[in-house]
Design an enzyme around this catalytic site. Structure first.
Site, mmCIF file in Angstrom:
data_model
loop_
_atom_site.group_PDB
_atom_site.id
_atom_site.type_symbol
_atom_site.label_atom_id
_atom_site.label_comp_id
_atom_site.label_asym_id
_atom_site.label_seq_id
_atom_site.Cartn_x
_atom_site.Cartn_y
_atom_site.Cartn_z
ATOM 1 C CG HIS A 67 -1.309 1.224 1.839
ATOM 2 N ND1 HIS A 67 -2.010 2.169 1.133
ATOM 3 C CD2 HIS A 67 -1.137 1.733 3.087
ATOM 4 C CE1 HIS A 67 -2.228 3.215 1.933
ATOM 5 N NE2 HIS A 67 -1.706 2.981 3.109
ATOM 6 C CE1 TYR B 160 -2.400 7.263 5.335
ATOM 7 C CE2 TYR B 160 -3.764 5.624 4.226
ATOM 8 C CZ TYR B 160 -2.562 5.995 4.800
ATOM 9 O OH TYR B 160 -1.513 5.114 4.836
ATOM 10 C CG ASP C 195 -30.121 -18.850 18.848
ATOM 11 O OD1 ASP C 195 -29.238 -18.749 17.965
ATOM 12 O OD2 ASP C 195 -31.270 -18.405 18.713
HETATM 13 P P1 FAD Z 1 4.340 -6.003 12.904
HETATM 14 O O1 FAD Z 1 4.498 -4.638 13.379
HETATM 15 O O2 FAD Z 1 4.852 -6.319 11.536
HETATM 16 O O3 FAD Z 1 4.996 -6.966 13.953
HETATM 17 C C1 FAD Z 1 5.244 -8.325 13.689
HETATM 18 C C2 FAD Z 1 6.607 -8.655 14.225
HETATM 19 O O4 FAD Z 1 6.846 -10.041 14.139
HETATM 20 C C3 FAD Z 1 7.709 -7.970 13.447
HETATM 21 O O5 FAD Z 1 8.380 -7.098 14.321
HETATM 22 C C4 FAD Z 1 8.583 -9.094 12.970
HETATM 23 O O6 FAD Z 1 9.950 -8.789 12.989
HETATM 24 C C5 FAD Z 1 8.234 -10.199 13.940
HETATM 25 N N1 FAD Z 1 8.470 -11.524 13.384
HETATM 26 C C6 FAD Z 1 8.000 -12.022 12.234
HETATM 27 N N2 FAD Z 1 8.456 -13.259 12.024
HETATM 28 C C7 FAD Z 1 9.251 -13.560 13.074
HETATM 29 C C8 FAD Z 1 10.020 -14.702 13.429
HETATM 30 N N3 FAD Z 1 10.049 -15.795 12.663
HETATM 31 N N4 FAD Z 1 10.708 -14.663 14.589
HETATM 32 C C9 FAD Z 1 10.689 -13.559 15.383
HETATM 33 N N5 FAD Z 1 9.974 -12.462 15.074
HETATM 34 C C10 FAD Z 1 9.273 -12.459 13.942
HETATM 35 N N6 FAD Z 1 -2.715 0.992 10.579
HETATM 36 C C11 FAD Z 1 -3.423 1.944 11.208
HETATM 37 O O7 FAD Z 1 -4.143 1.661 12.146
HETATM 38 N N7 FAD Z 1 -3.367 3.249 10.828
HETATM 39 C C12 FAD Z 1 -2.591 3.633 9.789
HETATM 40 O O8 FAD Z 1 -2.541 4.817 9.438
HETATM 41 C C13 FAD Z 1 -1.871 2.659 9.086
HETATM 42 N N8 FAD Z 1 -1.140 3.007 8.020
HETATM 43 C C14 FAD Z 1 -0.390 2.074 7.388
HETATM 44 C C15 FAD Z 1 0.398 2.477 6.325
HETATM 45 C C16 FAD Z 1 1.210 1.581 5.673
HETATM 46 C C17 FAD Z 1 2.051 2.028 4.522
HETATM 47 C C18 FAD Z 1 1.180 0.219 6.075
HETATM 48 C C19 FAD Z 1 2.032 -0.792 5.386
HETATM 49 C C20 FAD Z 1 0.372 -0.190 7.124
HETATM 50 C C21 FAD Z 1 -0.420 0.718 7.781
HETATM 51 N N9 FAD Z 1 -1.241 0.356 8.843
HETATM 52 C C22 FAD Z 1 -1.952 1.312 9.524
HETATM 53 C C23 FAD Z 1 -1.377 -1.060 9.261
HETATM 54 C C24 FAD Z 1 -0.473 -1.371 10.440
HETATM 55 O O9 FAD Z 1 0.805 -0.904 10.192
HETATM 56 C C25 FAD Z 1 -0.382 -2.859 10.709
HETATM 57 O O10 FAD Z 1 -1.643 -3.433 10.614
HETATM 58 C C26 FAD Z 1 0.198 -3.144 12.087
HETATM 59 O O11 FAD Z 1 1.394 -2.461 12.245
HETATM 60 C C27 FAD Z 1 0.441 -4.619 12.317
HETATM 61 O O12 FAD Z 1 1.073 -4.803 13.560
HETATM 62 P P2 FAD Z 1 1.653 -6.218 13.970
HETATM 63 O O13 FAD Z 1 2.162 -6.109 15.342
HETATM 64 O O14 FAD Z 1 0.649 -7.253 13.672
HETATM 65 O O15 FAD Z 1 2.806 -6.488 12.907
HETATM 66 N N1 THG Z 2 -33.536 -23.978 12.399
HETATM 67 C C1 THG Z 2 -32.750 -24.904 12.941
HETATM 68 N N2 THG Z 2 -31.707 -24.598 13.706
HETATM 69 C C2 THG Z 2 -31.390 -23.293 13.915
HETATM 70 C C3 THG Z 2 -32.187 -22.269 13.380
HETATM 71 C C4 THG Z 2 -33.290 -22.643 12.589
HETATM 72 N N3 THG Z 2 -30.298 -22.983 14.652
HETATM 73 C C5 THG Z 2 -29.799 -21.636 14.642
HETATM 74 C C6 THG Z 2 -30.921 -20.634 14.683
HETATM 75 N N4 THG Z 2 -31.877 -20.953 13.628
HETATM 76 C C7 THG Z 2 -31.597 -20.733 16.009
HETATM 77 N N5 THG Z 2 -32.671 -19.809 16.179
HETATM 78 C C8 THG Z 2 -33.934 -20.173 16.523
HETATM 79 C C9 THG Z 2 -34.746 -19.213 17.103
HETATM 80 C C10 THG Z 2 -36.001 -19.571 17.560
HETATM 81 C C11 THG Z 2 -36.463 -20.856 17.418
HETATM 82 C C12 THG Z 2 -35.692 -21.800 16.775
HETATM 83 C C13 THG Z 2 -34.407 -21.449 16.328
HETATM 84 C C14 THG Z 2 -37.770 -21.280 17.984
HETATM 85 N N6 THG Z 2 -38.108 -20.740 19.151
HETATM 86 C C15 THG Z 2 -39.268 -21.114 19.897
HETATM 87 C C16 THG Z 2 -39.896 -19.858 20.452
HETATM 88 O O1 THG Z 2 -39.178 -19.022 20.983
HETATM 89 O O2 THG Z 2 -41.095 -19.699 20.316
HETATM 90 C C17 THG Z 2 -38.821 -22.005 21.041
HETATM 91 C C18 THG Z 2 -39.928 -22.363 21.954
HETATM 92 C C19 THG Z 2 -39.551 -23.442 22.941
HETATM 93 O O3 THG Z 2 -38.359 -23.590 23.273
HETATM 94 O O4 THG Z 2 -40.431 -24.080 23.400
HETATM 95 O O5 THG Z 2 -38.431 -22.102 17.443
HETATM 96 O O6 THG Z 2 -34.018 -21.804 12.013
HETATM 97 N N7 THG Z 2 -33.024 -26.194 12.719
#
Ligand code: FAD
Ligand code: THG
Length: 811
Positions: free
Chosen positions: A225, A254, A549
């Site tokens: 980037h 930005y 659920d």
């Molecule tokens: P890193 O900082 O990369 O840390 C990972 C570490 O793991 C490194 O220090 C590395 O050396 C270590 N490591 C890897 N492999 C090993 C190994 N085998 N052994 C030991 N150590 C290892 N984010 C924002 O929120 N705002 C911004 O404005 C923004 N701007 C950005 C601009 C640019 C150009 C880029 C590239 C990124 C930007 N980001 C921004 C994103 C942000 O930089 C990253 O998402 C963030 O820094 C990731 O942090 P991290 O700790 O996961 O990774």
């Molecule tokens: N069908 C099946 N499984 C599911 C869903 C489904 N799992 C995930 C999600 N959907 C679960 N959500 C619900 C929500 C409500 C009900 C069933 C699944 C339901 N409720 C009755 C009631 O509140 O009136 C229970 C009454 C009772 O317990 O007596 O039927 O869509 N297979």
């Protein structure tokens, strides 16, 4: 270096440092953090990130993690120098669509508890004098946004963690793992082996390589980037920065002030994927803390700047900020960081028991993520629900390089796009299709996508159902991915009978002598009933929050079918099994039609080889039967609140099942997901992940009836018994002026924000616009919902609004 640690963190970037600090603050200090690069500027992505922190996001989870992060960085300093500059953030609109969207974004900010305001062009210029106010229609201002100093914040966190007892080692590369019984026993490093009970991979762009050392696929993709810093154009201020950070989303750019210069980032360039294998292991920048204005050369996470890709953005930058016409590009880079299929981080436990992952985390979220990861590693459920960021949200296909390449490229291109919550990805499609897919296409189905599945939202063939009906039209935003046919299908289902493709609903088979004990322990329901019973139950966290659920259908003494909310539930069941119970994901090999409506029995009875009368086949019962030739597991339940069955069969018989039902007469017709959603909201059936999640208790969500504490021990029982009167509740609201909402809108009481909506839809049967919302328990008067910054009065109504006595299902 030490030879053992309770927890070993791979990577001392912003994520590793934040997690280590939070572990230490929790009293867990037998922690070793290793990094291949020098400390604190390791050469990873955190070492060169310009650190802009915009908190507002469509995801409540990300906004909260960002707000946590701002609070944390604001509390840190290194030798009196701050780690966060609260300069505020402004996103400007240059198109009417964006200006509209900023009104919606104001709503998101308010819903998530972030103070924000809209500015007119003059007010934008007051805060950013260099801007050409004539270019903009207005801006969204968030005063608490600002600029993080990633290296300084990492250093501050490292210092405090060290003081509390955590060890950090720079210049140590992890080269492999010793594995036994699906556990890492030792971590091999360039400074010797370290025995560890828990390993956290927070290695940023190198993460996939670390994963591979343990045989684990981490679905993240490094992309380059562009970021550049100009030559001087501003009068350098006393503090390092004073101007708000600026987003120009219509051009995916930005801006931030860097002393007397501007730093400019752009996503408006070709997608530049980088394979993890191409990354150099030696990160070393050598510099203690690289200057923000450049000096990135030599970092492994930085590729050379390609000026041709920056030409368009640079032109646009000079149009928006005319002062830049006197400047040049000083230094630029193609910096590497991680993208994912859905733009969210990847957190949680991998399939190797003690290997955890915290990858694809921005500086913006690293404070909150570190806190959540520390809670998780300590064996607790994070207090911010991480469902949207959980590694286990991905089915196997989503870990394939082919899928990841296409979807991460898409997330890159869309970083700053206006994304409708229902907007489906364009590629790869179709990916997962039910056996009914060809038929659905013949019937004019309009498909959206969920977890790879093609799901009909409405059917063109149902156009005639519109005749004689007056369907309430949503506005332009809620009316996208919508047709009046949705309303017609909704009404016709309540009058006749419809076939709804429920195939994408995740389901597991749980079998074996330990199956009952497993489900008894993990769910809140009485499942110790004879074969043929279906139980609606919750799965709780040990802290008493709602993990999911589910419906548990007992098909045999040692054989259950569990209806789940996604791959995470199946993984959770599997994780808790022993040799006496087997959990199998049967979603893909089977299919399901929801046959629902007052005439459902008229359709089923002549086709079935068993008696399907209410007396013979009651509500919440399960039976094996044949529909014509097709072997079917039929569950008598309905998420839409009508008489009917879920009919399951193996995929090979799907088409025959569809054809038999479709040809049966009695006014049967196919209905899509759009109608389904409105129907379930009318009936008050909550959707896990949208209406409630682990932060909510059963009583708060109105689901305490599904918890049976008298049945004996189960996960979450003690916590449930300790839960007092809920301070907030999920309530059903009617939008009094009939405006149709989409969810995630702020709710105000007497003009003060008190909560937010979750699910919303038009209840065509009740002729009312409905929304569920989280509200403090005693708030129920003078409510307004703000939608695109317009107030809409709302009233709390009885829940469920439709058929509370269940007369329609019980007949
Ligand atoms: P890193 O900082 O990369 O840390 C990972 C570490 O793991 C490194 O220090 C590395 O050396 C270590 N490591 C890897 N492999 C090993 C190994 N085998 N052994 C030991 N150590 C290892 N984010 C924002 O929120 N705002 C911004 O404005 C923004 N701007 C950005 C601009 C640019 C150009 C880029 C590239 C990124 C930007 N980001 C921004 C994103 C942000 O930089 C990253 O998402 C963030 O820094 C990731 O942090 P991290 O700790 O996961 O990774
Ligand atoms: N069908 C099946 N499984 C599911 C869903 C489904 N799992 C995930 C999600 N959907 C679960 N959500 C619900 C929500 C409500 C009900 C069933 C699944 C339901 N409720 C009755 C009631 O509140 O009136 C229970 C009454 C009772 O317990 O007596 O039927 O869509 N297979």
């Amino acid at each position: 270096m030490v030879t053992s640690a309770h927890i070993l963190l791979v990577g001392a970037g912003i994520v590793g440092c934040s997690t280590a600090l939070h572990l230490a603050r929790q009293g867990i200090t037998d922690v070793l953090v290793v990094d291949q690069g020098p400390l604190p500027a390791t050469g990873g992505s955190s070492s060169h990130a310009p650190g802009l922190v915009f908190q507002t996001n469509a995801s409540e989870t990300l906004s909260r993690l960002a707000a946590d992060t701002v609070a944390l960085y604001s509390s840190l300093e290194v030798d009196g120098r701050p780690c966060f500059h609260p300069v505020g953030g402004i996103e400007v609109a240059t198109t009417p669509e964006r200006w509209d969207d900023l009104h919606r974004k104001l709503g998101l900010a308010t819903a998530w508890g972030i103070d924000a305001e809209l500015l007119d062009p003059g007010e934008v210029r007051e805060r950013i004098p260099a801007i050409d106010a004539g270019c903009v229609l207005g801006g969204l201002h968030v005063a608490s946004d600002g600029i993080a100093k990633p290296v300084r914040a990492a250093e501050a966190m490292m210092r405090e963690a060290r003081r509390l007892g955590v060890r950090f080692e720079g210049g140590v590369e992890v080269t492999g793992f010793d594995l036994r019984d699906n556990r890492i026993t030792a971590v091999r490093t360039t400074s010797g082996d370290v025995a560890a009970e828990i390993v956290l991979c927070c290695a940023g762009i190198w993460g996939p390589k670390i994963g591979r050392m343990a045989g684990v696929t981490i679905p993240v993709q490094p992309l380059a980037h562009q970021y550049a810093v100009t030559t001087p154009v501003l009068v350098a201020s006393e503090t390092e920065v004073s101007q708000p950070i600026l987003r120009h989303q219509d051009h995916s750019m930005y801006f931030r002030q860097v002393h007397d210069r501007y730093g400019i980032g752009s996503y408006r360039h070709r997608v530049m994927p980088v394979s993890t294998d191409e990354l150099s292991p030696t990160a070393a920048s050598g510099t203690e803390a690289p200057p923000e204005g450049g000096g990135w050369k030599g970092m492994a996470s930085v590729h050379p700047f390609t000026p041709a890709d920056f030409a368009g953005p640079w032109r646009e930058a000079r149009r928006l900020l005319p002062v830049l016409r006197d400047a040049e590009i000083g230094e630029g880079m193609n910096g590497l960081f991680l993208f994912t299929a859905d733009g969210m981080p990847v957190l949680g436990r991998s399939e190797v028991d003690n290997l955890w992952i915290a990858e694809a985390v921005w500086i913006t979220h690293a404070g909150g993520v570190g806190r959540a990861m520390a809670q998780w590693l300590a064996g607790r459920t994070p207090d911010v629900d991480l469902r949207q960021a959980d590694l286990r949200r991905f089915d196997d296909f989503a870990r394939s390089p082919a899928y990841l390449a296409q979807r991460s490229a898409q997330s890159f291109r869309e970083v700053y796009d206006i994304i409708h919550p229902q907007q489906p990805p364009e590629r790869p499609r179709p990916l997962r299709t039910s056996p009914f897919h060809d038929r659905q296409r013949e019937l004019g189905a309009v498909f959206l996508e969920a977890n790879g599945w093609e799901r009909p939202h409405w059917y063109g063939c149902n156009e005639p159902l519109l005749e004689g009906r007056d369907i309430a039209e949503p506005g332009p935003w809620a009316g996208r991915f919508w047709s009046p046919i949705v309303g017609a299908e909704h009404l016709a289902l309540r009058e006749r009978v419809a076939m709804v493709d429920m195939t994408p609903l995740a389901r597991a088979e749980v079998a074996g002598p330990g199956a009952e004990a497993l489900l008894d322990r993990l769910t809140t329901g009485r499942i110790d009933r004879p074969p043929g019973y279906v139980t609606y139950a919750l799965m709780l966290t040990p802290e008493g929050g709602i993990r999911s659920d589910v419906t548990v259908a007992r098909l045999g003494r040692d054989h259950f079918q569990v209806g789940c909310n996604g791959p995470r539930d199946i993984a959770w069941l599997r994780e808790n099994t022993d040799a006496d119970a087997q959990v199998r994901d049967i979603t893909g090999g089977t299919c399901c039609i929801g046959l629902w409506g007052p005439r459902a029995r008229d359709v089923l009875a002549p086709l079935a080889d068993v008696d399907v009368s209410h007396e013979a086949f009651g509500l919440f019962r399960a039976r094996r039967l044949h529909v014509g030739e097709v072997p079917v597991v039929a569950l008598r339940l309905s998420y839409v609140g009508e008489l009917g069955w879920e009919l399951y069969t193996s995929a090979d018989f799907g088409r025959r099942l569809w054809d038999l039902l479709a040809a049966s007469g009695h006014g049967v017709f196919p209905a899509g997901r759009g109608a389904f959603n409105g129907l379930r909201i009318e009936k008050g059936y909550r959707a896990w992940g949208t209406d409630m999640w682990t932060e909510h208790t059963p009583a708060e969500a109105g689901l305490a009836f599904a918890v049976k504490p008298d049945k004996g021990p189960f996960v979450g029982r003690e916590a449930f018994l300790r839960q007092g009167e809920p301070a907030r509740r999920l309530r059903c609201l009617r939008v009094d002026d009939g405006t149709v909402l989409l969810g995630s809108e702020p709710v105000l009481a007497d003009g003060v924000p008190v909560g937010f909506t979750t699910s919303a839809a038009y209840g065509h049967t009740l002729n009312a616009s409905l929304a569920y919302a989280w509200l403090p328990t005693h708030t129920n008067t003078n409510l307004t919902i703000r939608y695109f910054d317009q107030p809409h009065p709302a009233t709390v109504i009885d829940d469920p609004a439709f058929d509370p006595r269940m007369t329609r299902m019980r007949r």
